[in-house]
Write a protein that holds these residues in place. Sequence first.
Motif, PDB file in Angstrom:
ATOM      1  N   HIS A   1      85.720  27.061  31.404  1.00  0.00           N
ATOM      2  CA  HIS A   1      86.827  27.807  32.016  1.00  0.00           C
ATOM      3  C   HIS A   1      86.527  28.146  33.473  1.00  0.00           C
ATOM      4  CE1 HIS A   1      89.282  28.770  28.379  1.00  0.00           C
ATOM      5  NE2 HIS A   1      88.150  28.377  27.801  1.00  0.00           N
ATOM      6  N   GLN A   2      87.577  28.163  34.273  1.00  0.00           N
ATOM      7  CA  GLN A   2      87.459  28.470  35.696  1.00  0.00           C
ATOM      8  C   GLN A   2      86.978  29.909  35.896  1.00  0.00           C
ATOM      9  OE1 GLN A   2      91.083  27.868  37.840  1.00  0.00           O
ATOM     10  NE2 GLN A   2      90.133  28.179  39.817  1.00  0.00           N
ATOM     11  N   ASN A   3      86.053  30.074  36.821  1.00  0.00           N
ATOM     12  CA  ASN A   3      85.518  31.390  37.207  1.00  0.00           C
ATOM     13  C   ASN A   3      84.787  32.128  36.090  1.00  0.00           C
ATOM     14  OD1 ASN A   3      86.341  31.199  39.924  1.00  0.00           O
ATOM     15  ND2 ASN A   3      88.426  31.712  39.297  1.00  0.00           N
ATOM     16  N   ILE A   4      84.396  31.413  35.068  1.00  0.00           N
ATOM     17  CA  ILE A   4      83.579  32.017  34.011  1.00  0.00           C
ATOM     18  C   ILE A   4      82.127  31.671  34.297  1.00  0.00           C
ATOM     19  CG2 ILE A   4      82.991  31.990  31.551  1.00  0.00           C
ATOM     20  CD1 ILE A   4      85.629  33.499  32.332  1.00  0.00           C
TER      21      ILE A   4
ATOM     22  N   ARG B   1      76.118  34.104  47.954  1.00  0.00           N
ATOM     23  CA  ARG B   1      76.184  32.773  48.552  1.00  0.00           C
ATOM     24  C   ARG B   1      76.000  31.698  47.468  1.00  0.00           C
ATOM     25  NH1 ARG B   1      71.800  33.216  51.557  1.00  0.00           N
ATOM     26  NH2 ARG B   1      70.452  31.931  50.279  1.00  0.00           N
ATOM     27  N   ARG B   2      75.117  31.951  46.552  1.00  0.00           N
ATOM     28  CA  ARG B   2      74.837  30.980  45.502  1.00  0.00           C
ATOM     29  C   ARG B   2      75.992  30.893  44.500  1.00  0.00           C
ATOM     30  NH1 ARG B   2      68.864  33.533  45.317  1.00  0.00           N
ATOM     31  NH2 ARG B   2      68.130  32.503  47.214  1.00  0.00           N
ATOM     32  N   ILE B   3      76.553  32.035  44.174  1.00  0.00           N
ATOM     33  CA  ILE B   3      77.691  32.074  43.252  1.00  0.00           C
ATOM     34  C   ILE B   3      78.866  31.276  43.833  1.00  0.00           C
ATOM     35  CG2 ILE B   3      79.418  33.585  42.155  1.00  0.00           C
ATOM     36  CD1 ILE B   3      76.562  33.708  40.958  1.00  0.00           C
ATOM     37  N   GLU B   4      79.065  31.412  45.141  1.00  0.00           N
ATOM     38  CA  GLU B   4      80.174  30.699  45.794  1.00  0.00           C
ATOM     39  C   GLU B   4      80.007  29.186  45.734  1.00  0.00           C
ATOM     40  OE1 GLU B   4      80.315  32.421  49.702  1.00  0.00           O
ATOM     41  OE2 GLU B   4      81.114  34.309  48.943  1.00  0.00           O
ATOM     42  N   LYS B   5      78.801  28.712  45.502  1.00  0.00           N
ATOM     43  CA  LYS B   5      78.554  27.273  45.410  1.00  0.00           C
ATOM     44  C   LYS B   5      78.780  26.699  44.005  1.00  0.00           C
ATOM     45  CE  LYS B   5      75.397  27.114  49.308  1.00  0.00           C
ATOM     46  NZ  LYS B   5      74.065  26.749  49.800  1.00  0.00           N
TER      47      LYS B   5
END
Length: 143
Positions: free
Chosen positions: A78-81, A135-139
């Motif tokens: 799922h997206q953003n999970i 920063r890592r989460i955004e990747k």
Amino acid sequence: MKIAIGNDHAGTEYKLAIIGLLKSKGIEIINYGTDGTESVDYPDFVHPVATDVEEGNADMGIVVCGSGNGASMTINKHQNIRGALCWTKEITALAREHNDANILSLPARFIALPQALDMVETFLNTKFEGGRHERRIEKIPCR
């Protein structure tokens, strides 16, 4: 706070105990899990948890199956999970602090019930550190 929870037949005992813990804290629960021990298919019970977190109908989620792997693989479609399969309190804390995990996946057949409850407490009470971790989460790609 609102928590969505789902489980298969291997996680029923744990789910019921977790619900008791959450209710004692005044947390609202959306229960998608089975209440029985007859064999069921975990995706049927954990997809709705991920959907609720994904759509903002729940703040966080908890899923429980025998190994935690199947449930974790399913929710992470799922997206953003950011579902985290955890087996210790320390890994649970790091999943929140460093990875901003929003769904906890528990392996009922490999951890004791008191340990699972401690992990739920840790999951709920640990905040995301942000900073370099942001920063890592955004990747992490989303569909």
